[in-house]
Design a protein around this motif. Structure first.
Motif, PDB file in Angstrom:
ATOM      1  N   GLY A   1       0.767  -1.237   0.000  1.00  0.00           N
ATOM      2  CA  GLY A   1       0.000   0.000   0.000  1.00  0.00           C
ATOM      3  C   GLY A   1       0.795   1.281   0.000  1.00  0.00           C
ATOM      4  N   VAL A   2       2.120   1.176  -0.090  1.00  0.00           N
ATOM      5  CA  VAL A   2       2.994   2.353  -0.129  1.00  0.00           C
ATOM      6  C   VAL A   2       3.879   2.269  -1.362  1.00  0.00           C
ATOM      7  N   LEU A   3       4.094   3.398  -2.023  1.00  0.00           N
ATOM      8  CA  LEU A   3       5.071   3.448  -3.108  1.00  0.00           C
ATOM      9  C   LEU A   3       6.420   3.794  -2.490  1.00  0.00           C
ATOM     10  N   VAL A   4       7.365   2.887  -2.609  1.00  0.00           N
ATOM     11  CA  VAL A   4       8.681   3.044  -1.992  1.00  0.00           C
ATOM     12  C   VAL A   4       9.706   3.317  -3.082  1.00  0.00           C
ATOM     13  N   ALA A   5      10.409   4.429  -2.951  1.00  0.00           N
ATOM     14  CA  ALA A   5      11.443   4.811  -3.903  1.00  0.00           C
ATOM     15  C   ALA A   5      12.791   4.784  -3.198  1.00  0.00           C
ATOM     16  N   GLY A   6      13.674   3.901  -3.646  1.00  0.00           N
ATOM     17  CA  GLY A   6      14.997   3.784  -3.056  1.00  0.00           C
ATOM     18  C   GLY A   6      16.039   4.425  -3.956  1.00  0.00           C
ATOM     19  N   LEU A   7      16.886   5.265  -3.383  1.00  0.00           N
ATOM     20  CA  LEU A   7      17.838   6.010  -4.222  1.00  0.00           C
ATOM     21  C   LEU A   7      19.216   6.099  -3.573  1.00  0.00           C
ATOM     22  N   TYR A   8      20.196   6.261  -4.453  1.00  0.00           N
ATOM     23  CA  TYR A   8      21.574   6.509  -4.037  1.00  0.00           C
ATOM     24  C   TYR A   8      22.085   7.682  -4.863  1.00  0.00           C
ATOM     25  N   LEU A   9      21.997   8.861  -4.271  1.00  0.00           N
ATOM     26  CA  LEU A   9      22.378  10.075  -4.989  1.00  0.00           C
ATOM     27  C   LEU A   9      23.899  10.155  -5.100  1.00  0.00           C
ATOM     28  N   PRO A  10      24.411  10.639  -6.226  1.00  0.00           N
ATOM     29  CA  PRO A  10      25.870  10.683  -6.405  1.00  0.00           C
ATOM     30  C   PRO A  10      26.584  11.498  -5.325  1.00  0.00           C
TER      31      PRO A  10
ATOM     32  N   LEU B   1      -0.319   9.793  -4.073  1.00  0.00           N
ATOM     33  CA  LEU B   1      -0.095   8.488  -3.452  1.00  0.00           C
ATOM     34  C   LEU B   1       0.724   8.613  -2.174  1.00  0.00           C
ATOM     35  N   PRO B   2       0.608   7.632  -1.273  1.00  0.00           N
ATOM     36  CA  PRO B   2       1.518   7.581  -0.125  1.00  0.00           C
ATOM     37  C   PRO B   2       2.884   7.090  -0.586  1.00  0.00           C
ATOM     38  N   VAL B   3       3.882   7.970  -0.550  1.00  0.00           N
ATOM     39  CA  VAL B   3       5.206   7.673  -1.091  1.00  0.00           C
ATOM     40  C   VAL B   3       6.272   7.892  -0.031  1.00  0.00           C
ATOM     41  N   ALA B   4       7.219   6.964   0.054  1.00  0.00           N
ATOM     42  CA  ALA B   4       8.426   7.128   0.863  1.00  0.00           C
ATOM     43  C   ALA B   4       9.613   7.201  -0.074  1.00  0.00           C
ATOM     44  N   LEU B   5      10.343   8.303  -0.013  1.00  0.00           N
ATOM     45  CA  LEU B   5      11.539   8.521  -0.823  1.00  0.00           C
ATOM     46  C   LEU B   5      12.727   8.326   0.111  1.00  0.00           C
ATOM     47  N   ALA B   6      13.409   7.189  -0.031  1.00  0.00           N
ATOM     48  CA  ALA B   6      14.365   6.769   0.997  1.00  0.00           C
ATOM     49  C   ALA B   6      15.712   6.422   0.393  1.00  0.00           C
ATOM     50  N   GLY B   7      16.781   6.804   1.104  1.00  0.00           N
ATOM     51  CA  GLY B   7      18.090   6.392   0.632  1.00  0.00           C
ATOM     52  C   GLY B   7      19.216   7.261   1.136  1.00  0.00           C
ATOM     53  N   ASP B   8      20.366   7.049   0.518  1.00  0.00           N
ATOM     54  CA  ASP B   8      21.569   7.835   0.787  1.00  0.00           C
ATOM     55  C   ASP B   8      21.553   9.002  -0.200  1.00  0.00           C
ATOM     56  N   PHE B   9      21.220  10.175   0.313  1.00  0.00           N
ATOM     57  CA  PHE B   9      21.128  11.373  -0.531  1.00  0.00           C
ATOM     58  C   PHE B   9      22.476  12.069  -0.701  1.00  0.00           C
ATOM     59  N   ASN B  10      23.482  11.691   0.081  1.00  0.00           N
ATOM     60  CA  ASN B  10      24.782  12.363   0.041  1.00  0.00           C
ATOM     61  C   ASN B  10      24.624  13.880   0.168  1.00  0.00           C
ATOM     62  N   VAL B  11      23.746  14.275   1.088  1.00  0.00           N
ATOM     63  CA  VAL B  11      23.501  15.688   1.383  1.00  0.00           C
ATOM     64  C   VAL B  11      23.345  15.853   2.882  1.00  0.00           C
ATOM     65  N   MET B  12      24.074  16.805   3.454  1.00  0.00           N
ATOM     66  CA  MET B  12      23.788  17.260   4.808  1.00  0.00           C
ATOM     67  C   MET B  12      22.952  18.532   4.658  1.00  0.00           C
ATOM     68  N   PRO B  13      21.668  18.476   4.962  1.00  0.00           N
ATOM     69  CA  PRO B  13      20.796  19.610   4.639  1.00  0.00           C
ATOM     70  C   PRO B  13      21.122  20.900   5.386  1.00  0.00           C
ATOM     71  N   THR B  14      21.557  20.784   6.646  1.00  0.00           N
ATOM     72  CA  THR B  14      21.806  21.973   7.468  1.00  0.00           C
ATOM     73  C   THR B  14      23.076  21.764   8.289  1.00  0.00           C
ATOM     74  N   PRO B  15      23.632  22.842   8.864  1.00  0.00           N
ATOM     75  CA  PRO B  15      24.813  22.675   9.714  1.00  0.00           C
ATOM     76  C   PRO B  15      24.571  21.729  10.893  1.00  0.00           C
ATOM     77  N   ARG B  16      23.333  21.596  11.342  1.00  0.00           N
ATOM     78  CA  ARG B  16      23.032  20.681  12.436  1.00  0.00           C
ATOM     79  C   ARG B  16      23.287  19.228  12.044  1.00  0.00           C
ATOM     80  N   ASP B  17      23.347  18.955  10.749  1.00  0.00           N
ATOM     81  CA  ASP B  17      23.471  17.596  10.254  1.00  0.00           C
ATOM     82  C   ASP B  17      24.914  17.166   9.986  1.00  0.00           C
TER      83      ASP B  17
END
Length: 258
Positions: free
Chosen positions: A99-108, A140-156
């Motif tokens: 019942g969920v659309l799951v998107a798995g990604l590995y961003l460069p 749709l109910p979507v989960a976009l999940a993975g290694d984004f190779n991004v630290m979004p903020t200095p807290r991260d």
């Protein structure tokens, strides 16, 4: 339902770690990155013996993504992002699961910056943003999940001043991530833990894990149709301390029933 993302850093070389974590945590759905194995070398039999069905998009020596499920067969809906017919890198897989659309990604990664690898990262990110917009529009109910190779903020990131020239913390990359969130995606960990120091990756060098000198680069983003079901989120950081562990730890969310 528990959905996790885990950059395994070599699915065959670290198979004991993966299987141990699956047995301990029992996630329902798992997105894996950095399989570092061609399709025929994916350890399907061992994964099945652990109770999981799987689909995967492998690549020899590099990249590679997979979706595992113990709550129904993953029905593949996409392999690779639109706009990349000549793209040989295996970085995206998408499936309908329970019942969920799951998107798995590995961003460069994008390093060194500047250069062709950084240009490829930005171009790949633009393709992701375009496709993610269509996922939001679907309702749709979507989960976009993975290694984004991004630290979004200095807290991260531990000591952000040391990362100002790195492709994972570049202003253009952080801005792209912000544009992605502006479509309506909820950053699950930050939704529930807005102020906490949370890392998902610790380098193998300089005793980074013991010092908790980490980065938060593994993310689970939820579409508006799924975000309301978010009940819990966390990182199984102790897995990073296991023998022959990946430099990433599994990151997960728990959802209420839809």
């Amino acid at each position: 339902m528990r959905i996790a993302t885990f950059n395994v850093n070599g699915v065959n070389g670290r198979l004991p770690v993966l299987l141990r974590w699956l047995a301990e945590s029992s996630p329902d759905i798992v997105c894996l990155q950095e399989l570092k194995a061609p399709d025929e070398r994916f350890p399907a039999a061992a994964i099945e013996a652990a109770g999981y069905e799987a689909i995967w998009h492998g690549q020899k020596s590099w990249n590679g993504v997979a979706i595992l499920s113990r709550v129904g067969t993953p029905i593949e809906t996409r392999r690779g992002l639109p706009g990349g017919d000549d793209d040989a890198q295996s970085r995206y897989i998408e499936a309908a699961v329970n019942g969920v659309l799951v998107a798995g990604l590995y961003l460069p990664n994008g390093n060194p910056r500047p250069g062709p690898k950084f240009d490829y990262k930005l171009a790949w990110f633009e393709r992701l943003i375009a496709h993610a917009a269509s996922l939001i529009e679907s309702g749709l109910p979507v989960a976009l999940a993975g290694d984004f190779n991004v630290m979004p903020t200095p807290r991260d990131v531990y000591k952000p001043e040391r990362w100002t020239e790195d492709a994972l913390f570049a202003p253009e990359v952080r801005a792209a991530f912000a544009r992605l969130l502006e479509q309506g995606w909820a950053d699950a960990l930050r939704t529930l833990h807005p102020q906490e120091t949370i890392y998902t990756f610790w380098d193998y060098f300089r005793n980074a894990y013991a010092r908790n000198a980490g980065l938060r680069i593994d993310h689970l983003l939820l579409s508006p149709a799924l975000a309301g079901r978010l009940a819990d989120a966390g990182v199984d950081a102790h897995v990073r301390g296991w023998e022959k562990a990946s430099d990433h730890a599994p990151t997960w969310i728990a959802l209420t029933d839809g």
